[in-house]
Enzyme design. Sequence first.
Site, PDB file in Angstrom:
ATOM      1  CD  GLN A 109      -2.822  -1.414   0.269  1.00 40.56           C
ATOM      2  OE1 GLN A 109      -3.822  -0.703   0.302  1.00 40.56           O
ATOM      3  NE2 GLN A 109      -2.621  -2.320  -0.690  1.00 40.56           N
ATOM      4  N   GLY A 115     -11.790   1.903   4.760  1.00 39.74           N
ATOM      5  CA  GLY A 115     -10.892   1.142   3.911  1.00 39.74           C
ATOM      6  C   GLY A 115     -10.009   2.011   3.030  1.00 39.74           C
ATOM      7  CG  HIS A 116      -7.364   0.010   0.248  1.00 32.47           C
ATOM      8  ND1 HIS A 116      -6.433  -0.898  -0.195  1.00 32.47           N
ATOM      9  CD2 HIS A 116      -8.551  -0.442  -0.198  1.00 32.47           C
ATOM     10  CE1 HIS A 116      -7.031  -1.846  -0.883  1.00 32.47           C
ATOM     11  NE2 HIS A 116      -8.319  -1.578  -0.894  1.00 32.47           N
ATOM     12  CG  ASN A 117      -7.233   3.448  -2.825  1.00 29.71           C
ATOM     13  OD1 ASN A 117      -6.896   2.291  -2.617  1.00 29.71           O
ATOM     14  ND2 ASN A 117      -6.397   4.360  -3.308  1.00 29.71           N
ATOM     15  CB  SER A 167     -12.110   1.871  -4.193  1.00 32.08           C
ATOM     16  OG  SER A 167     -10.740   1.511  -4.186  1.00 32.08           O
TER      17      SER A 167
END
Length: 361
Positions: A222, A263-265, A283
């Site tokens: 990441q 979460g990521h993004n 995302s």
Amino acid sequence: MAIVLNPNQAVSLDKLLEQVDTRGLDWKIKNSSNQPLPSIYGLGSLNNAGKTEISFLSNAKFFPHLLKTEAAAVILPQKAVDHLPDTVPFAMVICENPYLMYARIAQWFDSFRLNNIPKQIHPSAIVAPDAIIEQGVSIGPLAVIESGVRIAAGCIIGASCVIGKNSEIGDNSILYANVTLYHDVIVGQRCILHSGSVIGADGFGFAPDNSHEKGAWCKISQLGRVVLGNDVEIGACTTVDRGAIEDTVIGNGVKLDNQIMIGHNVKIGDHTAMAACVGIAGSTQIGTRCTVAGAGMVSGHITIGDDVHISGGSAVTSDILEPGRYTGVFPIAAHGVWQKNAAVLQQLAQLRRRIQQLEKK
């Protein structure tokens, strides 16, 4: 009862309101008892406030408590004043938004606690030689400040916090004990991060990898950051994952409760608020001024527009682009539609029996 000042720190009601941030609020003091304005030591509820405290009335159902309160002063709207006797034993602060006025006064009282925190670096803290620590910063015991970190003026870094390499923290932000910022995290001005929050951990990114063993996974490193805007508050034990390639971005004024997973993004727009145990998968983009009530779950790679409000326990699995309130898991729908469907579901057993009887005929 919340007595927060010593008697020698108490201020008269008019002086208190002069010092409180009352921008955007219209207010006036009415004192029907012909007594001097009271000195205020703290805040209290209508039921429990004492003779040195200020209280507030923001809900009409609590009006009976107003008639019995021992508070020195009460913030209340004009319509409540109109239903009171000509003389009452407390001073009145007439304001049409008493809840907001109460919040501003609570901030003023809490500033005494914050101002009493020593502006120094504790001897047990570990600070990298090239870290930039501006004026008026407090760093507590056993905190670790890694290389390349920049901490702006007026910040408070609690005991055992870890600030990872090249992270930045804006003016007057507060990190309570045991907050962890991974590397390259950006925190804006006047942010509050509560204990146990972790900002910048790896997102859940793995590629299927059968090259060595069937069903195995290959970690996707990441490489993005987390960027928090100004005036963000993050609750205890909440986690915000760093982006895989692009950044995870939390907009200005966002409020995240305890035990939330971002979460990521993910991108969250300004002034959106989320209650405890919400989960936002990677995302997903969430607009401005949204709310997600407790235990709401939002799937990944979807878009939620501005002014969308998700009821508690709801599961969002597809885009929501129209403003409004949405509820349910079977599936999620506009709140009014969901209520109609829920009413029908409660009658399914009766409907089934009627259909069976008709089929027999």
